[in-house]
Design an enzyme around this catalytic site. Structure first.
Site, PDB file in Angstrom:
ATOM      1  CB  SER A   8      -0.956  -0.022   1.200  1.00  0.00           C
ATOM      2  OG  SER A   8      -1.969   0.942   1.061  1.00  0.00           O
TER       3      SER A   8
ATOM      4  CD  GLU B 285      -1.942  -2.950  -4.049  1.00  0.00           C
ATOM      5  OE1 GLU B 285      -3.058  -3.375  -3.674  1.00  0.00           O
ATOM      6  OE2 GLU B 285      -1.413  -1.940  -3.543  1.00  0.00           O
TER       7      GLU B 285
ATOM      8  CG  HIS C 248      -5.138  -2.810  -0.396  1.00  0.00           C
ATOM      9  ND1 HIS C 248      -4.187  -2.379  -1.302  1.00  0.00           N
ATOM     10  CD2 HIS C 248      -5.053  -1.970   0.669  1.00  0.00           C
ATOM     11  CE1 HIS C 248      -3.559  -1.318  -0.816  1.00  0.00           C
ATOM     12  NE2 HIS C 248      -4.067  -1.047   0.378  1.00  0.00           N
TER      13      HIS C 248
END
Length: 318
Positions: free
Chosen positions: A121, A220, A284
């Site tokens: 992230s 992602e 995630h």
């Protein structure tokens, strides 16, 4: 620019890092957002797997949406790398804040004390910067609170611990319950780069932007509607980054209709005439499979495989 910022690393292969040994110490830091977690549960999790936990002070601090001030979070990052008793570094969570640290990181210090560094992230900013300026492999993988203590599916934990301890087979295993999709055929070799798509785009135009030449790009994201994913991919293309890469591995784009996403990916990536493999369970998502960032890999979209082409951790020789 901070005078400690080293010249970019141009090695064809980044250095492996020392493996996490049995009984090793895992340092916990919060370089981005703040997080409340149960220390007893975290300690028990580590004990049950034969590891020791060392929590750095900034983990307990909070400065608005950040885990402590920039000074506190940077100090913990430096201290965790410099501490020779710490064998690996695990981020407690993502959120936001890593990009604020980049221009003041002592990359020479990191080079002198390479060790496994894990997160995803917002942690993408640190992966990209370490790849470019410190020159060793890092790991896009499970964090403490959202993944390990949340008891995500077993491949989350097993892929992380196998990777860090040097038990990971050359062929990276992907759970068969989550089929992959070949969006464009072919086989390509290159350094695995990337991570969170939003964070990758946030580095563009800075001294820390993604080095895409001859690489395999992994992307992602989460909480981004399809039009924003479109905008981010367009940004990468117009910045010249998509034209540099040899292949694309698409991870989980959480919250987006899969069929519409695949159509967008075919439109954006198809003209590149490079292999594109989609649906890889990293990011995630549950499970969250660990990837070695900066490592030389082979992306085989025909056989839907990702293969390590170098050692990513080095076991101690006795």
């Amino acid at each position: 620019m901070n005078s400690r910022l080293a010249a970019p690393v141009s090695l064809p292969t980044l250095s492996a890092v020392p493996a996490l040994p049995a009984g090793g110490v895992i340092g916990l830091i919060a370089p981005a957002g703040s997080c409340e977690f149960d220390l007893q549960s975290a300690t028990q999790w580590m004990d049950a797997r034969g590891y020791q936990l060392k929590v750095f002070p900034g983990v307990w601090e909070k400065d608005g949406y950040l885990a402590g001030s920039d000074t506190v979070r940077l100090r913990d990052l430096h201290d965790a790398f410099a501490d020779d008793s710490v064998d690996a570094i695990l981020c407690v969570r993502g959120g936001y804040g890593c990009s604020r640290l980049l221009e003041n990181i002592d990359f020479e210090l990191l080079r002198r004390h390479p060790k496994p560094f894990v997160g995803y992230s917002d942690i993408t900013a640190l992966h990209v910067a370490i790849t470019r300026y410190a020159g060793f492999v890092t790991f896009h993988g499970a964090m403490l609170n959202a993944d390990l203590l949340a008891h995500k599916q077993p491949p989350t934990e097993s892929s992380l611990l196998r990777m860090l301890s040097g038990q990971q087979p050359t062929l990276l295993e992907h759970p068969t319950a989550y089929p992959l999709t070949t969006l464009a055929p072919g086989v390509a070799q290159g350094r695995l780069i990337g991570g969170n798509l939003s964070m990758i785009c946030a580095t563009l135009g800075t001294a820390f932007e993604l080095e895409g030449q001859g690489s395999i790009l992994f992307i992602e994201d989460v909480n981004e509607p399809l039009y924003r994913v479109d905008r981010l991919l367009t940004h990468l293309r117009q910045a010249g980054k998509l034209g540099q890469v040899r292949g694309v591995l698409v991870g989980d784009i959480a919250g987006v209709d899969v069929q519409r996403l695949e159509l967008l990916l075919r439109q954006e990536l198809g003209p590149l005439n490079i292999p594109v493999l989609a649906g890889w369970r990293s990011g995630h998502c549950d499970p969250n499979i660990t990837l070695p960032m900066g490592a030389l890999v082979r992306l085989d979209a025909d056989n839907q495989q990702l293969v390590l082409e170098q050692e990513v951790v080095l076991k101690a020789q006795f």
